[in-house]
Enzyme design. Structure first.
Site, PDB file in Angstrom:
ATOM      1  N   LYS A   1      56.542  86.388 145.087  1.00 34.54           N
ATOM      2  CA  LYS A   1      56.899  87.511 145.564  1.00 34.54           C
ATOM      3  C   LYS A   1      56.606  88.769 144.886  1.00 34.54           C
ATOM      4  O   LYS A   1      56.302  89.834 145.385  1.00 34.54           O
ATOM      5  CB  LYS A   1      58.691  87.755 145.692  1.00 34.54           C
ATOM      6  CG  LYS A   1      59.401  86.854 146.803  1.00 34.54           C
ATOM      7  CD  LYS A   1      60.829  87.100 146.426  1.00 34.54           C
ATOM      8  CE  LYS A   1      61.518  86.261 147.562  1.00 34.54           C
ATOM      9  NZ  LYS A   1      62.983  86.221 147.616  1.00 34.54           N
TER      10      LYS A   1
ATOM     11  N   ASP B   1      64.943  91.094 151.813  1.00 40.59           N
ATOM     12  CA  ASP B   1      65.951  90.610 151.154  1.00 40.59           C
ATOM     13  C   ASP B   1      67.164  91.679 150.966  1.00 40.59           C
ATOM     14  O   ASP B   1      68.364  91.500 150.947  1.00 40.59           O
ATOM     15  CB  ASP B   1      65.463  90.094 149.652  1.00 40.59           C
ATOM     16  CG  ASP B   1      64.855  88.792 149.688  1.00 40.59           C
ATOM     17  OD1 ASP B   1      65.143  88.240 150.900  1.00 40.59           O
ATOM     18  OD2 ASP B   1      64.006  88.422 149.001  1.00 40.59           O
TER      19      ASP B   1
HETATM   20  P1  NAP Z   1      65.971  83.103 139.850  1.00 45.20           P
HETATM   21  O1  NAP Z   1      64.955  84.287 139.841  1.00 45.20           O
HETATM   22  O2  NAP Z   1      65.708  81.876 139.327  1.00 45.20           O
HETATM   23  O3  NAP Z   1      67.303  83.593 138.956  1.00 45.20           O
HETATM   24  C1  NAP Z   1      68.312  82.846 138.776  1.00 45.20           C
HETATM   25  C2  NAP Z   1      69.329  83.610 138.065  1.00 45.20           C
HETATM   26  O4  NAP Z   1      70.516  82.704 137.812  1.00 45.20           O
HETATM   27  C3  NAP Z   1      68.879  83.908 136.485  1.00 45.20           C
HETATM   28  O5  NAP Z   1      69.548  85.009 136.294  1.00 45.20           O
HETATM   29  C4  NAP Z   1      69.329  82.693 135.729  1.00 45.20           C
HETATM   30  O6  NAP Z   1      69.562  83.073 134.390  1.00 45.20           O
HETATM   31  C5  NAP Z   1      70.690  82.228 136.307  1.00 45.20           C
HETATM   32  N1  NAP Z   1      71.045  81.010 136.331  1.00 45.20           N
HETATM   33  C6  NAP Z   1      70.388  80.155 136.682  1.00 45.20           C
HETATM   34  N2  NAP Z   1      71.023  78.814 136.084  1.00 45.20           N
HETATM   35  C7  NAP Z   1      72.394  79.381 135.621  1.00 45.20           C
HETATM   36  C8  NAP Z   1      73.323  78.706 135.047  1.00 45.20           C
HETATM   37  N3  NAP Z   1      73.515  77.230 134.840  1.00 45.20           N
HETATM   38  N4  NAP Z   1      74.295  79.427 134.743  1.00 45.20           N
HETATM   39  C9  NAP Z   1      74.460  80.933 134.817  1.00 45.20           C
HETATM   40  N5  NAP Z   1      73.308  81.547 135.200  1.00 45.20           N
HETATM   41  C10 NAP Z   1      72.197  80.796 135.749  1.00 45.20           C
HETATM   42  O7  NAP Z   1      66.415  82.862 141.442  1.00 45.20           O
HETATM   43  P2  NAP Z   1      66.894  83.789 142.569  1.00 45.20           P
HETATM   44  O8  NAP Z   1      65.938  83.956 143.650  1.00 45.20           O
HETATM   45  O9  NAP Z   1      67.267  85.103 142.061  1.00 45.20           O
HETATM   46  O10 NAP Z   1      68.118  83.035 143.595  1.00 45.20           O
HETATM   47  C11 NAP Z   1      69.235  83.087 142.939  1.00 45.20           C
HETATM   48  C12 NAP Z   1      70.154  82.285 144.064  1.00 45.20           C
HETATM   49  O11 NAP Z   1      70.149  83.048 145.088  1.00 45.20           O
HETATM   50  C13 NAP Z   1      69.659  80.880 144.561  1.00 45.20           C
HETATM   51  O12 NAP Z   1      70.814  79.785 144.578  1.00 45.20           O
HETATM   52  C14 NAP Z   1      69.027  81.208 145.952  1.00 45.20           C
HETATM   53  O13 NAP Z   1      68.932  80.198 146.759  1.00 45.20           O
HETATM   54  C15 NAP Z   1      69.997  82.270 146.380  1.00 45.20           C
HETATM   55  N6  NAP Z   1      69.057  83.352 147.173  1.00 45.20           N
HETATM   56  C16 NAP Z   1      69.861  83.299 148.650  1.00 45.20           C
HETATM   57  C17 NAP Z   1      69.140  84.066 149.446  1.00 45.20           C
HETATM   58  C18 NAP Z   1      69.852  84.157 150.772  1.00 45.20           C
HETATM   59  O14 NAP Z   1      69.169  84.525 151.779  1.00 45.20           O
HETATM   60  N7  NAP Z   1      70.945  83.755 151.078  1.00 45.20           N
HETATM   61  C19 NAP Z   1      68.154  84.786 148.937  1.00 45.20           C
HETATM   62  C20 NAP Z   1      67.657  84.807 147.989  1.00 45.20           C
HETATM   63  C21 NAP Z   1      68.293  84.118 146.829  1.00 45.20           C
HETATM   64  P3  NAP Z   1      68.506  82.605 133.348  1.00 45.20           P
HETATM   65  O15 NAP Z   1      67.193  83.688 133.548  1.00 45.20           O
HETATM   66  O16 NAP Z   1      69.191  82.755 131.958  1.00 45.20           O
HETATM   67  O17 NAP Z   1      67.778  81.115 133.746  1.00 45.20           O
END
Ligand code: NAP
Length: 490
Positions: free
Chosen positions: A287, A323
């Protein structure tokens, strides 16, 4: 003409015979993979009487991707007494007296794309075989290029060809190949019985990709990222195309190196493939990296530092971020205004970044919670919002709690970023996780008496904006919801 060839491969004779019968429902052609089992002549005859489609017989040795060690002599003996069917698939090392117009002469490479692909084609084309088949392994999406080139070349030389890039990165060749002139595309009856890497089921080719409707005019869109095979976006967009009567297809595109992909396959000024590519969804990990591949970026996406949608306008690439709007739309529909509301945002990754940007635009009062407070601080300082440590936080004081971590899905399916006790007092809980649709966090929120918003709402809302950008049509949202829910339930 689009032909789907269903490959029948079962170890058990009864299962093999049954699969022949079931293949009729989905196949234009049925391939009997006789290397999958020790078939008696009687079994082969019974199978042939059960099949109402043209048949390809195949007896593949292990070194060409077959299921058995078969020496040269065994193969020759087999073919000399094999029953007559519409086609026989012979590996290129076999030569004997037969009617070569019904021979598919084949070559397989399961490790990659050989440097001498053109010479391999020349060698096969020098035989009297009616059809040339070359299957190679795509380790990256750009490995599809030489395969599409082979199809073009065969077409210009009026030769029948089956050219396939195996593996997930080669999926485009399986779905688009027939529309570009490939003799057929292979498919499995079920995922478990696929005979080559990346082979889809015939049902997926027909019901999800509507392969028989794809032609050279079909507008192509896709999801560029890694991984992409789990995505429900193909379900959402392909159903919306079908319901709107638009000649379009949306493919998962497994992209490792976004810059090379954009140069060689996407940008109209440099790409090596003549295809009607209209736009892309871009997902992790590209992205941010995609930005330098574009000619113009909408100011919002530029501020966020992330592009999730590309539109190809004439010979220019335009970048957008759907998004942020997709995330906010469901909240606005439910609450009306976010002005002054206290929002607890859990997570400090990519989705959280888009969320902070969008929430700030709505004048919400945001606090970021993360397990690693240094990451919460970095994001908080970037957008001038407060931040806190996630461990044992209480959300009683917040109007809205948003989960932007993967907790509740995949390996974390049983976990939640907040319990009912922590949520008690909050008004709305929004989980961005959409798989599963009902997450543990949403159940905890119900227990705490909060109103809930599901991640599916965001998924569909952002897809709607993408669809509008590519087609200038408003999609039927109920069709998109239905497609996403059905895919997620499977
Ligand atoms: P990302 O960039 O990998 O970020 C994940 C975040 O979650 C980071 O801050 C990470 O912390 C934290 N995290 C991971 N494992 C954790 C745990 N066990 N306990 C506490 N915090 C934790 O992912 P993202 O793209 O932001 O996506 C996050 C979620 O949103 C995903 O489940 C994704 O599927 C969902 N999402 C949904 C949509 C939709 O259309 N509904 C769109 C985008 C994303 P660290 O940096 O410390 O690892």
């Amino acid at each position: 003409m689009t032909r789907i060839c269903v490959a029948v491969c079962e170890k058990n004779p009864d299962a093999f015979e049954n699969a022949c019968e079931r293949a009729n429902e989905w196949a234009d052609v049925v391939e009997l993979r006789l290397d999958c089992l020790d078939a008696t002549p009687e079994l082969i005859q019974r199978c042939l009487t059960r099949i109402s489609r043209p048949v390809i017989l195949t007896f593949r040795p292990a070194e060409q991707g077959g299921h058995r060690e078969l020496d040269h002599q065994t193969r020759l003996v087999f073919w000399k007494s094999a029953p007559q069917t519409e086609w026989w698939d012979l590996e290129s090392d076999l030569t004997f007296e037969t009617d070569w117009s019904r021979i598919i002469v084949s070559h397989h490479d399961f490790s990659g794309v050989p440097n001498d692909l053109a010479q391999i084609y020349d060698r096969l084309a020098a035989t009297p075989a009616g059809v040339i088949k070359i299957a190679v392994r795509a380790n990256d999406i750009v490995d599809c290029l030489p395969v599409f080139e082979l199809i073009e070349r065969a077409r210009s030389e009026s030769r029948e060809v089956i050219a396939i890039a195996m593996g997930n990165a080669g999926l485009a060749t399986r779905i688009l190949g027939p529309s570009r002139g490939a003799f057929l595309t292979y498919a499995a009856l079920q995922d478990e019985t696929a005979t080559a890497p990346g082979q889809l089921t015939a049902q997926t080719l027909r019901s999800l990709y509507h392969i028989e409707k794809i032609d050279r005019e079909t507008m192509i869109c896709g999801l560029a990222g890694l991984p992409v095979m789990h995505s429900v976006s193909p379900h959402i967009h392909n159903s919306a195309f079908a319901s709107a009567g638009i000649n379009g297809v949306y493919l998962p595109l497994e992209v490792r190196d976004v810059k090379t992909f954009f140069t060689r396959m996407v940008h109209p000024r440099t790409r090596e493939l003549d295809w009607n590519l209209r736009g892309l969804s871009v997902t992790a990990p590209h992205k941010s990296a995609v930005i330098e591949c574009l000619d113009w970026i909408e100011p919002n996406a530029e501020e966020m530092g992330a592009v999730n949608t590309v539109v190809i306008e004439n010979d220019k690439l335009h970048g957008f971020n759907t998004d942020a709007a997709g995330l906010i739309d469901p909240l606005l529909k439910l609450i009306g205004s976010l002005n002054g509301l206290r929002v607890a945002l859990i997570g400090a990754g990519g989705a959280a970044r888009a969320a902070v940007w969008a929430l700030r635009r709505q004048q919400a009062d945001v606090t970021i919670f993360a397990r690693d407070v240094s990451k919460a601080r970095a994001l908080g300082q970037l957008f001038d919002v407060s931040y806190e440590q996630l461990a044992s936080a209480s959300f009683a004081e917040y109007d809205v709690v948003i989960n932007a971590t993967p907790l509740g899905s995949g390996e974390f399916i049983d976990q939640t970023p907040a319990t009912a006790e922590q949520l008690a007092g909050a008004r709305y809980v929004y989980d961005l996780v959409y798989n599963p649709i009902e997450t543990r966090l949403l159940k905890e929120a119900c227990k705490a008496g909060c109103k809930t918003v599901r991640g599916l709402e965001m998924l569909v809302a952002q897809a709607k904006i993408q669809f509008e950008l590519w087609t200038s049509h408003t999609p039927d949202l109920s069709v998109m919801y239905e497609a996403a829910s059905t895919a997620l339930d499977q």
